[in-house]
Design a protein around this motif. Structure first.
Motif, mmCIF file in Angstrom:
data_model
loop_
_atom_site.group_PDB
_atom_site.id
_atom_site.type_symbol
_atom_site.label_atom_id
_atom_site.label_comp_id
_atom_site.label_asym_id
_atom_site.label_seq_id
_atom_site.Cartn_x
_atom_site.Cartn_y
_atom_site.Cartn_z
ATOM 1 N N TRP A 1 0.831 -1.707 -0.094
ATOM 2 C CA TRP A 1 0.087 0.280 -0.013
ATOM 3 C C TRP A 1 0.823 1.893 -0.433
ATOM 4 N N LYS A 2 2.131 1.367 0.562
ATOM 5 C CA LYS A 2 2.711 2.050 0.327
ATOM 6 C C LYS A 2 3.313 2.559 -0.909
ATOM 7 N N GLU A 3 3.218 1.931 -1.801
ATOM 8 C CA GLU A 3 3.089 2.485 -3.138
ATOM 9 C C GLU A 3 1.719 3.039 -3.780
ATOM 10 N N PHE A 4 1.068 3.126 -3.452
ATOM 11 C CA PHE A 4 -0.456 3.612 -3.433
ATOM 12 C C PHE A 4 0.086 4.851 -4.530
ATOM 13 N N PHE A 5 0.661 6.015 -3.734
ATOM 14 C CA PHE A 5 0.237 7.195 -4.779
ATOM 15 C C PHE A 5 1.866 7.169 -5.692
ATOM 16 N N TYR A 6 2.292 6.451 -4.954
ATOM 17 C CA TYR A 6 3.684 6.014 -6.110
ATOM 18 C C TYR A 6 3.654 5.500 -7.982
ATOM 19 N N ALA A 7 2.597 4.869 -7.570
ATOM 20 C CA ALA A 7 2.056 3.793 -8.669
ATOM 21 C C ALA A 7 2.114 4.894 -9.866
ATOM 22 N N PRO A 8 0.361 6.045 -9.434
ATOM 23 C CA PRO A 8 0.573 7.474 -10.371
ATOM 24 C C PRO A 8 2.135 7.659 -11.214
ATOM 25 N N ARG A 9 2.539 8.695 -9.902
ATOM 26 C CA ARG A 9 4.039 9.513 -10.400
ATOM 27 C C ARG A 9 4.707 8.536 -11.018
ATOM 28 N N TYR A 10 4.992 7.140 -10.805
ATOM 29 C CA TYR A 10 6.513 6.359 -12.135
ATOM 30 C C TYR A 10 4.952 6.626 -13.365
ATOM 31 N N ARG A 11 4.596 5.462 -12.836
ATOM 32 C CA ARG A 11 4.038 5.763 -14.914
ATOM 33 C C ARG A 11 3.370 6.357 -15.641
ATOM 34 N N TYR A 12 3.327 8.276 -14.583
ATOM 35 C CA TYR A 12 3.107 9.484 -15.679
ATOM 36 C C TYR A 12 4.361 9.908 -15.832
ATOM 37 N N THR A 13 5.117 9.854 -15.021
ATOM 38 C CA THR A 13 6.554 10.035 -15.234
ATOM 39 C C THR A 13 7.194 8.946 -16.562
ATOM 40 N N GLN A 14 7.128 7.853 -16.667
ATOM 41 C CA GLN A 14 7.775 6.915 -17.683
ATOM 42 C C GLN A 14 6.583 7.211 -19.010
ATOM 43 N N LYS A 15 5.752 7.371 -18.961
ATOM 44 C CA LYS A 15 4.985 7.086 -20.550
ATOM 45 C C LYS A 15 5.355 8.591 -21.134
#
Length: 274
Positions: free
Chosen positions: A251-265
């Motif tokens: 769960w600690k990655e819940f808010f990290y995931a969208p930031r990671y995907r936005y940065t990547q794509k």
């Protein structure tokens, strides 16, 4: 005489992993003779010193001047004595002693151009990273649908094939993708040749990496995904991330995931617009 496998190992500050990788390579059970050739890229963390202390390793010095992946790869190939060339990064740790045998066996069929191994994420890998590795590798069912998916990190070729078709020295990124994309090739994924390999990149590192992949894809003549498709991909991947996160309780990655995907794509998209 016996045929030979040349394992070409590139390294750059891999002290946390190189010892385990080398020990696993030296423990391989395989019919062919094996030579390990190391080409270290100016490591400053003790990697080069460690490699210098292993008598079974032949060390070669990378070509002078600015680092160009294709140039270094072609030089390593020219130094190899084996009919089979295995690329194995110093931070990709073989998980059993059948690794080399399993990886190279499909190359006995002349119709196969190249093979690549199964990469499993490290124990400390972020959930979003582990999910990507399971999709890209795993049983191969997902990436089989992607266009010519391939990874050089742990891979093998016949040497004659690489001499006839060297790596392109004008690419600063994705030289492996360029190699499989520039003509018709048969790629085989070997799920039972397993290495442990993954990176927990920082967001600035993700940005740089995917921007450069976008630039390289444009150089290869691939069309840009466009801004709408990019946003769709960000949403789709984030949703998949959240499902995965909920399954494994990260769960600690819940808010990290969208930031990671936005940065990547988004970085990839910007690279294709260069």
């Amino acid at each position: 005489g016996k045929s030979m496998i040349s394992v070409l190992m590139s390294s750059h500050n891999d002290i946390s992993y190189v010892k385990a990788t080398v020990e696993a390579l030296l423990a391989q059970k395989v019919d062919e003779c094996v030579e390990i050739i190391s080409c270290d890229d100016h490591s400053t963390d003790g990697t080069a010193e460690y490699l210098a202390g292993v008598p079974q390793i032949r060390r070669i010095v990378a070509p002078e001047g600015k680092y160009v992946p294709g140039k270094t790869l072609n030089y390593m190939i020219s130094e190899a004595k084996g009919e089979y060339i295995v690329f194995n990064n110093a931070d990709a740790i073989p998980q059993n002693n059948e690794y080399l045998k399993n990886l190279t066996s499909p190359l006995k069929d002349k119709g196969v151009n190249c093979v690549f191994a199964n990469q499993i994420a490290r124990k400390e890998a972020f959930a979003v990273v582990r999910k990507d590795y399971e999709r890209a590798f795993g049983d191969g069912s997902v990436s089989r649908k992607w266009h010519k998916f391939f990874s050089l990190v742990s891979s093998a070729f016949r040497k004659e094939e690489l001499l006839q078709n060297p790596f392109d020295e004008t690419f600063q990124y994705s030289e492996d993708s360029q190699w499989v994309n520039r003509r018709e090739v048969k790629i085989v994924y070997v799920s039972d040749a397993i290495v442990e390999h993954s990176h927990n990149y920082t967001l600035p590192e993700v940005k740089k990496r995917f921007f450069n992949e976008g630039v390289a894809d444009k150089q290869m003549g691939k069309t840009s995904p466009g801004v709408l498709k990019t946003w769709k991909t960000i949403f789709a991947e984030t949703l998949r991330d959240w499902i995965y996160i909920s399954k494994c309780g990260a769960w600690k990655e819940f808010f990290y995931a969208p930031r990671y995907r936005y940065t990547q794509k988004m970085s990839y998209y910007r690279g294709t617009k260069q």
